[in-house]
Design a protein around this motif. Structure first.
Motif, PDB file in Angstrom:
ATOM      1  N   SER A 118       0.847  -1.198   0.000  1.00 56.67           N
ATOM      2  CA  SER A 118       0.000   0.000   0.000  1.00 56.67           C
ATOM      3  C   SER A 118       0.883   1.249   0.000  1.00 56.67           C
ATOM      4  N   GLY A 119       2.144   1.085   0.432  1.00 53.21           N
ATOM      5  CA  GLY A 119       3.069   2.213   0.529  1.00 53.21           C
ATOM      6  C   GLY A 119       2.896   3.013   1.807  1.00 53.21           C
ATOM      7  N   THR A 120       1.914   2.639   2.609  1.00 57.35           N
ATOM      8  CA  THR A 120       1.567   3.405   3.801  1.00 57.35           C
ATOM      9  C   THR A 120       2.717   3.485   4.796  1.00 57.35           C
ATOM     10  N   THR A 121       3.381   2.364   5.049  1.00 65.10           N
ATOM     11  CA  THR A 121       4.469   2.351   6.035  1.00 65.10           C
ATOM     12  C   THR A 121       5.650   3.190   5.568  1.00 65.10           C
ATOM     13  N   ILE A 122       6.154   2.938   4.375  1.00 73.70           N
ATOM     14  CA  ILE A 122       7.344   3.658   3.918  1.00 73.70           C
ATOM     15  C   ILE A 122       7.032   5.131   3.698  1.00 73.70           C
ATOM     16  N   HIS A 123       5.809   5.449   3.315  1.00 68.18           N
ATOM     17  CA  HIS A 123       5.412   6.851   3.164  1.00 68.18           C
ATOM     18  C   HIS A 123       5.438   7.552   4.532  1.00 68.18           C
ATOM     19  N   ALA A 124       4.904   6.886   5.563  1.00 69.12           N
ATOM     20  CA  ALA A 124       4.911   7.464   6.915  1.00 69.12           C
ATOM     21  C   ALA A 124       6.342   7.673   7.405  1.00 69.12           C
ATOM     22  N   VAL A 125       7.216   6.700   7.144  1.00 74.61           N
ATOM     23  CA  VAL A 125       8.622   6.818   7.552  1.00 74.61           C
ATOM     24  C   VAL A 125       9.285   7.971   6.802  1.00 74.61           C
ATOM     25  N   THR A 126       9.051   8.052   5.507  1.00 74.74           N
ATOM     26  CA  THR A 126       9.637   9.118   4.698  1.00 74.74           C
ATOM     27  C   THR A 126       9.180  10.491   5.185  1.00 74.74           C
ATOM     28  N   GLN A 127       7.904  10.613   5.537  1.00 77.30           N
ATOM     29  CA  GLN A 127       7.390  11.886   6.055  1.00 77.30           C
ATOM     30  C   GLN A 127       8.068  12.251   7.376  1.00 77.30           C
ATOM     31  N   ARG A 128       8.307  11.262   8.229  1.00 78.41           N
ATOM     32  CA  ARG A 128       9.016  11.521   9.499  1.00 78.41           C
ATOM     33  C   ARG A 128      10.452  11.969   9.237  1.00 78.41           C
ATOM     34  N   VAL A 129      11.115  11.362   8.245  1.00 74.29           N
ATOM     35  CA  VAL A 129      12.477  11.776   7.891  1.00 74.29           C
ATOM     36  C   VAL A 129      12.479  13.230   7.435  1.00 74.29           C
ATOM     37  N   ILE A 130      11.520  13.593   6.592  1.00 71.77           N
ATOM     38  CA  ILE A 130      11.416  14.974   6.099  1.00 71.77           C
ATOM     39  C   ILE A 130      11.149  15.929   7.257  1.00 71.77           C
ATOM     40  N   GLN A 131      10.243  15.562   8.158  1.00 72.23           N
ATOM     41  CA  GLN A 131       9.938  16.403   9.321  1.00 72.23           C
ATOM     42  C   GLN A 131      11.169  16.607  10.200  1.00 72.23           C
ATOM     43  N   ALA A 132      12.052  15.601  10.232  1.00 76.42           N
ATOM     44  CA  ALA A 132      13.275  15.701  11.036  1.00 76.42           C
ATOM     45  C   ALA A 132      14.358  16.500  10.316  1.00 76.42           C
ATOM     46  N   GLY A 133      14.113  16.873   9.056  1.00 77.43           N
ATOM     47  CA  GLY A 133      15.093  17.643   8.302  1.00 77.43           C
ATOM     48  C   GLY A 133      16.004  16.801   7.443  1.00 77.43           C
ATOM     49  N   GLY A 134      15.669  15.511   7.271  1.00 77.61           N
ATOM     50  CA  GLY A 134      16.468  14.631   6.432  1.00 77.61           C
ATOM     51  C   GLY A 134      16.010  14.669   4.983  1.00 77.61           C
ATOM     52  N   ILE A 135      16.844  14.122   4.121  1.00 80.44           N
ATOM     53  CA  ILE A 135      16.561  14.064   2.685  1.00 80.44           C
ATOM     54  C   ILE A 135      16.443  12.583   2.308  1.00 80.44           C
TER      55      ILE A 135
END
Length: 173
Positions: A118-135
């Motif tokens: 569904s992409g739900t898990t990796i999308h949530a992780v990616t959003q957390r990385v972005i929120q933390a200032g990661g690329i």
């Protein structure tokens, strides 16, 4: 020995790898897994990452294998629960463990999981990385575009499929 049905279908694996599964399931051997990870490594060659973020549990083995191929030593873990042991999704991903923001801020982060269903898990992780200032850059072995429920797609993937994928490291589960 493969069944006639499995032998007759087109293999979703690179370099002519064959699956020993019926059409609704793809059985991945350890040798297949090594080839899939090699494919990801080739796609990512020349790209530099500061850190790898492996999504548990399914992403741990491919992430470790990929880390060796890409010579990445800094490996973090995101423990996220979305699917139960029977493949049934919950209402939303639950973060059980996630790296502290300073470990990701300003970092080029390779996010690795085994499958984008569904992409739900990796999308949530990616959003957390972005929120933390990661690329973030995402890498998965199998991408299921017909089942994806989130915007976008993985940055790199080895195989597109709509089949249920059975990995050797999930044996006995």
């Amino acid at each position: 020995m493969r069944s006639a049905v499995a032998a007759a279908r087109r293999s979703p694996y690179p370099s002519g790898m064959a699956s020993t599964a019926a059409p609704e399931r793809d059985i991945v051997s350890w040798e297949d897994l090594d080839r899939l990870v090699l494919d990801l490594a080739r796609q990512l060659a020349g790209t530099t990452f500061d850190v790898m973020l492996a999504i548990t549990r399914g992403g741990l083995v491919p992430a470790g294998m990929l880390a060796y191929r890409l010579r990445i030593r800094n490996i973090l873990v995101a423990a996220v629960e979305f699917y139960d042991d029977h493949g049934v999704p919950g209402p939303h991903p639950t973060f059980l463990q996630f790296p502290a923001d300073p470990l990701l801020r300003g970092q080029r982060v390779l996010v690795v999981d085994e499958v984008w269903d569904s992409g739900t898990t990796i999308h949530a992780v990616t959003q957390r990385v972005i929120q933390a200032g990661g690329i973030p850059t995402t890498a998965v072995l199998h991408y299921k575009p017909e089942r994806s429920k989130v915007p976008g797609r993985p940055n790199v993937h080895a195989v597109e499929t709509d089949a249920w994928v059975v990995y050797p490291f999930k044996a006995g589960g």
